[in-house]
Enzyme design. Sequence first.
Site, mmCIF file in Angstrom:
data_model
loop_
_atom_site.group_PDB
_atom_site.id
_atom_site.type_symbol
_atom_site.label_atom_id
_atom_site.label_comp_id
_atom_site.label_asym_id
_atom_site.label_seq_id
_atom_site.Cartn_x
_atom_site.Cartn_y
_atom_site.Cartn_z
ATOM 1 N N LEU A 1 68.094 -2.889 121.370
ATOM 2 C CA LEU A 1 69.458 -2.819 121.894
ATOM 3 C C LEU A 1 69.668 -1.472 122.564
ATOM 4 C CD1 LEU A 1 71.562 -4.458 119.055
ATOM 5 C CD2 LEU A 1 70.166 -5.503 120.842
ATOM 6 N N GLY B 1 65.683 -4.582 118.362
ATOM 7 C CA GLY B 1 66.066 -5.755 119.161
ATOM 8 C C GLY B 1 64.915 -6.297 119.997
ATOM 9 N N ASN C 1 63.093 -1.405 112.882
ATOM 10 C CA ASN C 1 63.146 -0.015 112.398
ATOM 11 C C ASN C 1 64.571 0.500 112.218
ATOM 12 O OD1 ASN C 1 63.403 -0.191 115.247
ATOM 13 N ND2 ASN C 1 63.081 1.994 115.436
ATOM 14 N N GLU C 2 65.558 -0.416 112.221
ATOM 15 C CA GLU C 2 66.959 0.002 112.196
ATOM 16 C C GLU C 2 67.270 1.011 111.096
ATOM 17 O OE1 GLU C 2 65.943 -2.970 112.990
ATOM 18 O OE2 GLU C 2 67.242 -3.896 114.487
HETATM 19 C C1 LIG Z 1 72.764 -8.050 106.083
HETATM 20 C C2 LIG Z 1 74.149 -7.711 106.378
HETATM 21 C C3 LIG Z 1 74.252 -6.617 107.368
HETATM 22 C C4 LIG Z 1 75.635 -6.288 107.701
HETATM 23 C C5 LIG Z 1 75.785 -5.099 108.543
HETATM 24 C C6 LIG Z 1 75.419 -5.347 109.957
HETATM 25 C C7 LIG Z 1 75.777 -4.150 110.735
HETATM 26 C C8 LIG Z 1 75.185 -4.166 112.122
HETATM 27 C C9 LIG Z 1 74.973 -2.774 112.601
HETATM 28 C C10 LIG Z 1 74.368 -2.596 113.931
HETATM 29 C C11 LIG Z 1 73.159 -3.390 114.173
HETATM 30 C C12 LIG Z 1 72.407 -2.869 115.317
HETATM 31 C C13 LIG Z 1 71.047 -3.470 115.419
HETATM 32 C C14 LIG Z 1 70.262 -2.606 116.357
HETATM 33 C C15 LIG Z 1 69.208 -2.984 116.960
HETATM 34 C C16 LIG Z 1 68.500 -2.126 117.933
HETATM 35 O O1 LIG Z 1 67.720 -2.633 118.683
HETATM 36 S S1 LIG Z 1 68.808 -0.444 118.010
HETATM 37 C C17 LIG Z 1 67.646 0.244 119.150
HETATM 38 C C18 LIG Z 1 66.415 0.667 118.443
HETATM 39 N N1 LIG Z 1 65.429 1.118 119.366
HETATM 40 C C19 LIG Z 1 64.603 2.114 119.118
HETATM 41 O O2 LIG Z 1 64.593 2.713 118.081
HETATM 42 C C20 LIG Z 1 63.631 2.487 120.214
HETATM 43 C C21 LIG Z 1 63.931 3.795 120.833
HETATM 44 N N2 LIG Z 1 63.022 4.088 121.917
HETATM 45 C C22 LIG Z 1 61.747 4.492 121.715
HETATM 46 O O3 LIG Z 1 61.256 4.620 120.615
HETATM 47 C C23 LIG Z 1 60.949 4.786 122.954
HETATM 48 O O4 LIG Z 1 61.811 4.919 124.035
HETATM 49 C C24 LIG Z 1 59.883 3.709 123.287
HETATM 50 C C25 LIG Z 1 60.483 2.308 123.330
HETATM 51 C C26 LIG Z 1 58.751 3.757 122.251
HETATM 52 C C27 LIG Z 1 59.270 4.010 124.689
HETATM 53 O O5 LIG Z 1 58.766 5.323 124.702
HETATM 54 P P1 LIG Z 1 58.525 6.079 126.108
HETATM 55 O O6 LIG Z 1 57.805 5.189 127.028
HETATM 56 O O7 LIG Z 1 57.912 7.390 125.762
HETATM 57 O O8 LIG Z 1 59.974 6.235 126.743
HETATM 58 P P2 LIG Z 1 61.100 7.338 126.373
HETATM 59 O O9 LIG Z 1 60.815 8.580 127.136
HETATM 60 O O10 LIG Z 1 61.246 7.444 124.905
HETATM 61 O O11 LIG Z 1 62.413 6.611 126.908
HETATM 62 C C28 LIG Z 1 62.694 6.542 128.301
HETATM 63 C C29 LIG Z 1 64.195 6.618 128.487
HETATM 64 O O12 LIG Z 1 64.811 5.483 127.866
HETATM 65 C C30 LIG Z 1 65.797 5.911 126.920
HETATM 66 N N3 LIG Z 1 65.809 4.939 125.806
HETATM 67 C C31 LIG Z 1 64.788 4.587 125.026
HETATM 68 N N4 LIG Z 1 65.162 3.634 124.138
HETATM 69 C C32 LIG Z 1 66.471 3.395 124.361
HETATM 70 C C33 LIG Z 1 67.414 2.492 123.756
HETATM 71 N N5 LIG Z 1 67.104 1.656 122.754
HETATM 72 N N6 LIG Z 1 68.672 2.512 124.237
HETATM 73 C C34 LIG Z 1 69.012 3.338 125.260
HETATM 74 N N7 LIG Z 1 68.152 4.210 125.877
HETATM 75 C C35 LIG Z 1 66.888 4.224 125.422
HETATM 76 C C36 LIG Z 1 65.325 7.296 126.478
HETATM 77 O O13 LIG Z 1 66.393 8.013 125.959
HETATM 78 C C37 LIG Z 1 64.814 7.852 127.793
HETATM 79 O O14 LIG Z 1 65.951 8.232 128.553
HETATM 80 P P3 LIG Z 1 65.858 9.443 129.605
HETATM 81 O O15 LIG Z 1 65.427 10.637 128.808
HETATM 82 O O16 LIG Z 1 67.242 9.555 130.146
HETATM 83 O O17 LIG Z 1 64.838 9.011 130.602
#
Ligand SMILES: CCCCCCCCCCCCC/C=C/C(=O)SCCNC(=O)CCNC(=O)[C@H](O)C(C)(C)COP(=O)(O)OP(=O)(O)OC[C@H]1O[C@@H](n2cnc3c(N)ncnc32)[C@H](O)[C@@H]1OP(=O)(O)O
Length: 277
Positions: free
Chosen positions: A86, A131, A153-154
């Site tokens: 997400l 996500g 990994n949330e």
């Molecule tokens: C049982 C009952 C429960 C009740 C309660 C429920 C409550 C519900 C709560 C909320 C639920 C939410 C569920 C959430 C789900 C999600 O998916 S959260 C997102 C999790 N994602 C991550 O942790 C991944 C993060 N990103 C990375 O680890 C790396 O980017 C990568 C994917 C491994 C890629 O690496 P690399 O190629 O080195 O790229 P980067 O330099 O890291 O990134 C490039 C640019 O992209 C931006 N970015 C990366 N990921 C995201 C993202 N997920 N969202 C927005 N932006 C992202 C990153 O910041 C870089 O930006 P710039 O520096 O501007 O280029």
Amino acid sequence: MFVLRQCLTLGTKSSVRNFAAATNLVNVKINEDTGVVIMELNKPPVNSLNYELLEAMHRTLVKLENERCSGMILTSSSPNTFSAGLDLLEMYKPTVDKARKFWGMLQNTWIKLYSAPYPTVAAINGHSPAGGCLLAMSCEYRIMVPKKKIGLNETQLGIVAPQWFQDCMKNIIGSRQAEKALIAGTLFSSEEAAKIGLIDELATDKEDLMKKAHDFMDEQLGLPPLARSTVKIGFRKDTLNRLINSREVDTKYFIDFIFQPKVQESLEMYLQALKKK
Ligand SMILES: CCCCCCCCCCCCC/C=C/C(=O)SCCNC(=O)CCNC(=O)[C@H](O)C(C)(C)COP(=O)(O)OP(=O)(O)OC[C@H]1O[C@@H](n2cnc3c(N)ncnc32)[C@H](O)[C@@H]1OP(=O)(O)O
């Protein structure tokens, strides 16, 4: 069937049509001879799932209901990432309306993908956290390139994988493994994911990935489609209905959770850490 596919790939007659999409956030191609669709997520750099990307996916899935789609391979145009999950910016300081709209579109897209009657394969050509892992788990079969990461990994981010994310994982790797992975927020390497069954096959490289995805599709296309899809939906209906019958409650959990100051702090710190990388 493999020979037919080779002919279609190598033959002079182009039977592949770009599927008219209103946006370039997804590239969609349909093979008009086999009906197999390739949906490629195309939101550089990491296919973070914001409202617009989810909407483009949802619109495509709806359109496919009226096309002769016999199967779908989901993949990404990013060289390193299938989907980063997400878009964190959708959860960081949103308005309630924006958060509600975003969550509703995520639910819509998941329901369509999880319940698609045709075979679905995730060709996971890069990292697939949170996500991104949900998208992969929503397909019927997962193939992944080596040395990337996948998992829910949330917890590591100070957020919680919703019930339906958790259910998808339980359905694939079993309750005990899922509980451990969800509590710890484990990101598995491709190799570890193959060992525990989170992915079905490891590919050697991207070319092998697509070959294996087509091989799976060929096998499925040999089965009677109605019997195939009836069994699939039978397996998935409890998980689907659990969300369908509680969409409002699920949205309320999401909104109540992300608006907590501690959660906003965690998101801010995580976003900063990502930017500093
Ligand atoms: C049982 C009952 C429960 C009740 C309660 C429920 C409550 C519900 C709560 C909320 C639920 C939410 C569920 C959430 C789900 C999600 O998916 S959260 C997102 C999790 N994602 C991550 O942790 C991944 C993060 N990103 C990375 O680890 C790396 O980017 C990568 C994917 C491994 C890629 O690496 P690399 O190629 O080195 O790229 P980067 O330099 O890291 O990134 C490039 C640019 O992209 C931006 N970015 C990366 N990921 C995201 C993202 N997920 N969202 C927005 N932006 C992202 C990153 O910041 C870089 O930006 P710039 O520096 O501007 O280029």
